[in-house]
Design a protein around this motif. Sequence first.
Motif: not given
Length: 809
Positions: A70-78, A87-92, A157-168
Amino acid sequence: MRQFLLSVFVALVSFFINAQESKTIRATRITNAPKIDGILDDTVWKNLPTYNQFYMLEPSNEGLAAPEVQTEIKLAYDDLAVYVAAYMYDDQPELIPMQFSQRDEVFVQADQFMVALNTYNDGINETRFWVTSAGTIGDSRLTLNNQDFGFNVVFQCRVSLDDKGWYAEFKIPYNTLRFPEIDVQDWSINFFRRLVRQNETHSFNRVNKSIGREAQYSAPVTGVRDIDPPVRLTFFPFAQASQTIFDGESTTEFSGGMDVKYGLSDSFTLDAQLIPDFGQVAFDAVRLNLGPFEQTFSENRAFFTEGIDLFNKGRIFFSRRIGGAPTGRIDLNDNETITNSPSKVNLINSIKVSGRTKNNLGVGILNSITEQTFATVEDSETGTMREAEIEPLTNYNVVVLDQQFNQNSSVSLINTNVTRNGSNNRDANVSGLVFSLANKENSFLASGRTIVSNVNGLEGLKTGFSSEFDFFRTKGNFRYRFGHDFANTTYDINDLGLNFRNNFNSFAAGSSYETFEPVGVFNRLRFSITGRHRRLYRPDVETGTSFDFDTFFALKTRDAFGIDFDYDSPENDYFEPRSPGRFVIYDEKYGASGFISTDYRRRLAIDIRGGFQDWVDVDDQFFYRLNISPRYRFSEKLLLILESSYRNNTNNFGWVDSSDTEIFFGRRDITSLENTLSIAYNFDPYKAINLRFRNFWSTADYSDDTFFTLNEDGTRTPTNYDLAERRDPNTNFNIWNLDLSFRWRFAPGSEASLLYRNQIFNQDELSQLGYSESLDSLFDQPIQHTVSLRVTYFIDYNNIKGIFNKTES
């Protein structure tokens, strides 16, 4: 009562499903911007609403994405930018593909996330921002059916990775966007996630692939209001140094200049080139050209590829005309020869203004000026030299008005104008009306263009006309189309456009069937058949009829293949003779072609394409081609692609030469071999070494000494063709190009590139040489070596305006 309750239940279920598929997303104004590092631990993200439940887009177009991905997103502005957290979740997560690549190379073996933002909520125009799981960014502009990756803006844009998936984490500054100057913005947005390992693509708002286009399925954005963006003024100064060694002579050059982008308003932007320089553009893929039409190449200059979609309306603007080869002719006196003639015309400057009003009226203006250019002429008897003009000072101008409406339609007016200095030089003006009209249900589409050309030269004013009309069914598995193309004998747009032929009156019809859901072992199937009937406008005669049957199959394993069949009736070719009113008859032929493409997720993959054509009434005329392209991914950083293409055309007939009274044709064997090698080593998404090599060899062999004169009825009569007195058509053509570059994007919008290139070229009449012998002759020619260093730096006025605001103490 039961029927009533059942009807109510069905209505409620239908309403619930539609409500689930049609979303709205709220953007939240923030006062403290997040740090763009890909790690979504900023306080601002914790307080924003979360949006999820992505839908299936590929290969199935039904249902929700699986919970484990599943994927989750959040949106903001100024007042500075739009911010997106994904939030790009991945079980592996340890199996997420992460092939490294460079900017805009987002379709590699890495997962991908994309923001599709429409600041006009018109269902047509989208600005797309991409990132891969390896951190490569890309951007593009989507307009109707065209996606332009030549569009390049500065965003983060930057990305990261942990034990739940990857993020942007995205920061999209307003100087990358255009939007109406209104208090409350009416935007829409969609998000797409591509999962390479699972071979799936998901979308935030559901997209029905069988109807319309992706841009028509975006979710409305609420909450964006009272934006007070800073001044949109950016500079791209550059400096370049190069050294060229050719045939024992060395030349060193230093150059510099600057590109400027200025936001005239929130909706319109001015782009300007001050002291243009195109010293590091890619080599053109030059080939042996035996046909009657000029050889053309794609645009490689950034100014003419970035944000150019508006100017391409109607396909009457071809930017390679600006700064291309000189168009003038030189009248030589007795004993005079041309000793030096520039191959291109220098560009003095270019500007373009483009944008779209709140009423969806797009406006574009492009203007370029090229300098007066001279060739050197020498008298062989007296030794005197003179300069002769081969291109006057010239102004090129393009104006476009594009009105879009109903989220699926547009009508455009476009005008191009070329004015050359001097009363004896040729001027040209072309005007076009272009339309694309779809019904509300997006089930039918009518599109076309009408174009009027005016050329004013030494022969006076010539006015030409061309039209195109196509009608499509655009909904469902079964679709069809029919169309008509017309041009009169004086139609000519080639001063600032590209048109190979005129004087035609042609008809086409076709149908297709394709699937949008997996069927058995196939993810996708497509079958299409097209028929074309071609005629001249004047005289009204048939020139040929053809039929094509094409197939495409994509397997669930992500392997693909296709087989195509074609038939051409006897053809009256009015262009190959290169003489007005004359034609040559070519016999009927049939052919087939096909391709196989294996899954690029494997380290070793291969593409194979091939085909043949056979002439029905000519026993010994045959054509075949074969293209093999293996690729091997040594690691997530190193990729090698090799491509080899072989073509053989036995006993082909073609134009050789002309005199005042005769047109000569010859029978020839045409052979060509092209080899290319591409190696890319990516240190990370910002630094890479690239090697690209290309060698193209071709021969046209008339050694069986079979020549003809062309008869008035299109047939050919054997003749003796004296090679000692006439042009020898035997040709051995060989060209070699090599590019080795190191590119480093050391800051957003800033880049340094170190380039080494060499090139060799040879063309002679030794058409019976084999490939290795031709290479020996090629290497006898002098090699041109060039080394260049170019540095481009991005400057945002808002980051330096304090320097100008300081006052002397």
